[in-house]
Scaffold this motif. Structure first.
Motif, PDB file in Angstrom:
ATOM      1  N   SER A  81       0.885  -1.155   0.000  1.00  0.00           N
ATOM      2  CA  SER A  81       0.000   0.000   0.000  1.00  0.00           C
ATOM      3  C   SER A  81       0.923   1.204   0.000  1.00  0.00           C
ATOM      4  CB  SER A  81      -0.869  -0.003   1.259  1.00  0.00           C
ATOM      5  OG  SER A  81      -1.648   1.170   1.303  1.00  0.00           O
ATOM      6  N   SER A  82       0.618   2.180  -0.802  1.00  0.00           N
ATOM      7  CA  SER A  82       1.541   3.305  -0.881  1.00  0.00           C
ATOM      8  C   SER A  82       0.806   4.619  -1.051  1.00  0.00           C
ATOM      9  CB  SER A  82       2.525   3.106  -2.035  1.00  0.00           C
ATOM     10  OG  SER A  82       1.822   3.017  -3.257  1.00  0.00           O
ATOM     11  N   GLY A  83       1.541   5.670  -0.829  1.00  0.00           N
ATOM     12  CA  GLY A  83       1.050   7.022  -1.035  1.00  0.00           C
ATOM     13  C   GLY A  83       2.239   7.919  -1.299  1.00  0.00           C
ATOM     14  N   SER A  84       2.002   9.047  -1.929  1.00  0.00           N
ATOM     15  CA  SER A  84       3.096   9.984  -2.174  1.00  0.00           C
ATOM     16  C   SER A  84       2.561  11.406  -2.203  1.00  0.00           C
ATOM     17  CB  SER A  84       3.829   9.653  -3.478  1.00  0.00           C
ATOM     18  OG  SER A  84       2.956   9.795  -4.574  1.00  0.00           O
ATOM     19  N   THR A  85       3.461  12.314  -1.915  1.00  0.00           N
ATOM     20  CA  THR A  85       3.152  13.737  -1.938  1.00  0.00           C
ATOM     21  C   THR A  85       4.222  14.428  -2.774  1.00  0.00           C
ATOM     22  OG1 THR A  85       2.164  13.639   0.252  1.00  0.00           O
ATOM     23  CG2 THR A  85       2.853  15.798  -0.505  1.00  0.00           C
ATOM     24  N   PRO A  86       3.840  15.079  -3.877  1.00  0.00           N
ATOM     25  CA  PRO A  86       4.838  15.756  -4.711  1.00  0.00           C
ATOM     26  C   PRO A  86       5.186  17.138  -4.149  1.00  0.00           C
ATOM     27  CG  PRO A  86       2.664  15.985  -5.681  1.00  0.00           C
ATOM     28  CD  PRO A  86       2.503  15.138  -4.448  1.00  0.00           C
ATOM     29  N   ASP A  87       6.262  17.693  -4.655  1.00  0.00           N
ATOM     30  CA  ASP A  87       6.663  19.072  -4.374  1.00  0.00           C
ATOM     31  C   ASP A  87       6.901  19.359  -2.899  1.00  0.00           C
ATOM     32  OD1 ASP A  87       6.490  19.592  -7.117  1.00  0.00           O
ATOM     33  OD2 ASP A  87       4.352  20.085  -6.946  1.00  0.00           O
ATOM     34  N   VAL A  88       7.521  18.426  -2.191  1.00  0.00           N
ATOM     35  CA  VAL A  88       7.893  18.668  -0.791  1.00  0.00           C
ATOM     36  C   VAL A  88       9.192  19.466  -0.809  1.00  0.00           C
ATOM     37  CG1 VAL A  88       8.571  17.593   1.377  1.00  0.00           C
ATOM     38  CG2 VAL A  88       6.762  16.567  -0.015  1.00  0.00           C
ATOM     39  N   GLU A  89       9.143  20.628  -0.195  1.00  0.00           N
ATOM     40  CA  GLU A  89      10.317  21.495  -0.164  1.00  0.00           C
ATOM     41  C   GLU A  89      11.424  20.857   0.665  1.00  0.00           C
ATOM     42  OE1 GLU A  89      10.891  24.335  -1.880  1.00  0.00           O
ATOM     43  OE2 GLU A  89       8.961  23.908  -2.838  1.00  0.00           O
ATOM     44  N   PRO A  90      12.683  20.972   0.215  1.00  0.00           N
ATOM     45  CA  PRO A  90      13.792  20.409   0.987  1.00  0.00           C
ATOM     46  C   PRO A  90      13.864  21.068   2.366  1.00  0.00           C
ATOM     47  CG  PRO A  90      14.518  21.070  -1.199  1.00  0.00           C
ATOM     48  CD  PRO A  90      13.126  21.587  -1.018  1.00  0.00           C
ATOM     49  N   GLY A  91      14.209  20.263   3.340  1.00  0.00           N
ATOM     50  CA  GLY A  91      14.364  20.797   4.696  1.00  0.00           C
ATOM     51  C   GLY A  91      14.121  19.732   5.748  1.00  0.00           C
ATOM     52  N   TRP A  92      14.224  20.158   7.005  1.00  0.00           N
ATOM     53  CA  TRP A  92      14.009  19.268   8.136  1.00  0.00           C
ATOM     54  C   TRP A  92      12.515  19.126   8.416  1.00  0.00           C
ATOM     55  CZ3 TRP A  92      17.637  16.249  10.088  1.00  0.00           C
ATOM     56  CH2 TRP A  92      18.971  16.592   9.866  1.00  0.00           C
ATOM     57  N   TYR A  93      12.093  17.902   8.683  1.00  0.00           N
ATOM     58  CA  TYR A  93      10.692  17.614   8.977  1.00  0.00           C
ATOM     59  C   TYR A  93      10.606  16.705  10.200  1.00  0.00           C
ATOM     60  CZ  TYR A  93       9.290  19.485   4.466  1.00  0.00           C
ATOM     61  OH  TYR A  93       9.059  20.317   3.394  1.00  0.00           O
ATOM     62  N   ALA A  94       9.624  17.000  11.052  1.00  0.00           N
ATOM     63  CA  ALA A  94       9.250  16.085  12.132  1.00  0.00           C
ATOM     64  C   ALA A  94       8.206  15.164  11.515  1.00  0.00           C
ATOM     65  CB  ALA A  94       8.676  16.838  13.313  1.00  0.00           C
ATOM     66  N   ILE A  95       8.544  13.893  11.369  1.00  0.00           N
ATOM     67  CA  ILE A  95       7.672  12.938  10.691  1.00  0.00           C
ATOM     68  C   ILE A  95       7.120  11.952  11.722  1.00  0.00           C
ATOM     69  CG2 ILE A  95       7.535  11.141   8.930  1.00  0.00           C
ATOM     70  CD1 ILE A  95       9.845  12.585   7.485  1.00  0.00           C
ATOM     71  N   THR A  96       5.804  11.918  11.820  1.00  0.00           N
ATOM     72  CA  THR A  96       5.120  10.989  12.728  1.00  0.00           C
ATOM     73  C   THR A  96       4.463   9.914  11.891  1.00  0.00           C
ATOM     74  OG1 THR A  96       4.688  12.771  14.293  1.00  0.00           O
ATOM     75  CG2 THR A  96       3.362  10.781  14.533  1.00  0.00           C
ATOM     76  N   MET A  97       4.659   8.654  12.299  1.00  0.00           N
ATOM     77  CA  MET A  97       4.040   7.540  11.578  1.00  0.00           C
ATOM     78  C   MET A  97       3.435   6.564  12.576  1.00  0.00           C
ATOM     79  SD  MET A  97       7.497   5.826  10.128  1.00  0.00           S
ATOM     80  CE  MET A  97       8.982   6.269  10.996  1.00  0.00           C
ATOM     81  N   ALA A  98       2.376   5.872  12.133  1.00  0.00           N
ATOM     82  CA  ALA A  98       1.710   4.889  12.988  1.00  0.00           C
ATOM     83  C   ALA A  98       0.925   3.915  12.121  1.00  0.00           C
ATOM     84  CB  ALA A  98       0.769   5.577  13.971  1.00  0.00           C
ATOM     85  N   ALA A 128      15.651  21.768  -5.284  1.00  0.00           N
ATOM     86  CA  ALA A 128      14.630  21.009  -6.017  1.00  0.00           C
ATOM     87  C   ALA A 128      13.656  20.315  -5.057  1.00  0.00           C
ATOM     88  CB  ALA A 128      15.295  19.974  -6.911  1.00  0.00           C
ATOM     89  N   PRO A 129      12.354  20.487  -5.288  1.00  0.00           N
ATOM     90  CA  PRO A 129      11.366  19.778  -4.465  1.00  0.00           C
ATOM     91  C   PRO A 129      11.469  18.266  -4.666  1.00  0.00           C
ATOM     92  CG  PRO A 129      10.315  21.480  -5.780  1.00  0.00           C
ATOM     93  CD  PRO A 129      11.723  21.349  -6.261  1.00  0.00           C
ATOM     94  N   GLU A 130      11.020  17.551  -3.686  1.00  0.00           N
ATOM     95  CA  GLU A 130      11.098  16.095  -3.666  1.00  0.00           C
ATOM     96  C   GLU A 130       9.685  15.515  -3.661  1.00  0.00           C
ATOM     97  OE1 GLU A 130      13.580  12.536  -2.522  1.00  0.00           O
ATOM     98  OE2 GLU A 130      14.236  14.549  -2.948  1.00  0.00           O
ATOM     99  N   THR A 131       9.514  14.325  -4.236  1.00  0.00           N
ATOM    100  CA  THR A 131       8.274  13.578  -4.061  1.00  0.00           C
ATOM    101  C   THR A 131       8.515  12.617  -2.913  1.00  0.00           C
ATOM    102  OG1 THR A 131       7.634  13.752  -6.372  1.00  0.00           O
ATOM    103  CG2 THR A 131       6.650  11.956  -5.109  1.00  0.00           C
ATOM    104  N   PHE A 132       7.773  12.807  -1.833  1.00  0.00           N
ATOM    105  CA  PHE A 132       7.929  11.984  -0.636  1.00  0.00           C
ATOM    106  C   PHE A 132       6.969  10.808  -0.748  1.00  0.00           C
ATOM    107  CE2 PHE A 132       7.280  10.718   3.732  1.00  0.00           C
ATOM    108  CZ  PHE A 132       8.550  10.862   4.298  1.00  0.00           C
ATOM    109  N   SER A 133       7.483   9.596  -0.581  1.00  0.00           N
ATOM    110  CA  SER A 133       6.665   8.390  -0.746  1.00  0.00           C
ATOM    111  C   SER A 133       6.665   7.532   0.514  1.00  0.00           C
ATOM    112  CB  SER A 133       7.198   7.551  -1.903  1.00  0.00           C
ATOM    113  OG  SER A 133       7.141   8.276  -3.102  1.00  0.00           O
ATOM    114  N   VAL A 134       5.542   6.868   0.720  1.00  0.00           N
ATOM    115  CA  VAL A 134       5.387   5.916   1.819  1.00  0.00           C
ATOM    116  C   VAL A 134       4.926   4.610   1.211  1.00  0.00           C
ATOM    117  CG1 VAL A 134       4.136   5.365   3.937  1.00  0.00           C
ATOM    118  CG2 VAL A 134       4.732   7.735   3.433  1.00  0.00           C
TER     119      VAL A 134
END
Length: 159
Positions: free
Chosen positions: A65-82, A131-137
């Motif tokens: 199962s997957s998902g993605s978000t395009p155009d994530v600006e480069p930088g530090w992120y606090a990422i919470t997952m569950a 360059a923005p990134e596509t972040f995928s899970v």
């Protein structure tokens, strides 16, 4: 004789009503399992401005199962997952469920799908590249159907 018949009928009717009223009460219903939206709302933080979130259901058949978000600006992120089983009565014991975070720049982490929200700080993108990134899970729930979710908010570098 009419008065005895009336009394007997009244007593029989009263007894029948009393037995019916004192019968076994229905078992209390267990609360319904939450749907994906209510689980996400109660489990993951709302992303701050410039952040993102995604959630879905992973099937027990071993497919990803997957998902993605395009155009994530480069930088530090606090990422919470569950992750959480879709049926609340089930025990979340199977550690074969995995979650992987990635993008064009590579793998950002992952591992066992956490039962309770886990937050980590990660740099998304390539330092010094705008360059923005596509972040995928990607989630693999081998043998169990489960909800999964990721929420990310911009933050500062860890010290």
């Amino acid at each position: 004789m009419t008065s005895r018949t009336f009394t007997a009928v009244t007593a029989t009717t009263a007894m029948a009503l009393a037995v019916t009223a004192c019968g076994s009460s229905p078992e209390p219903e267990s609360p319904p399992a939450p749907d994906l939206t209510s689980w996400t709302d109660s489990t993951l933080p709302v992303p701050a401005e410039g952040g993102f979130s995604m959630a879905n259901v992973a099937a027990p058949d071993g497919t990803h199962s997957s998902g993605s978000t395009p155009d994530v600006e480069p930088g530090w992120y606090a990422i919470t997952m569950a992750c959480e089983l879709t049926e609340s009565e089930s025990a979340f014991e199977d550690r074969s469920a995995h979650i992987v975070l990635s993008g064009e720049s590579g793998n950002y982490g992952g591992g066992d799908c956490p039962r309770f929200p886990v937050t980590t700080t990660t740099y998304v993108g390539i330092p010094d590249e705008p360059a923005p990134e596509t972040f995928s899970v990607e989630v693999l729930a081998d043998g169990q159907e489960l909800y999964w979710g990721v929420s990310a908010s911009p933050t500062t570098a860890p010290e």
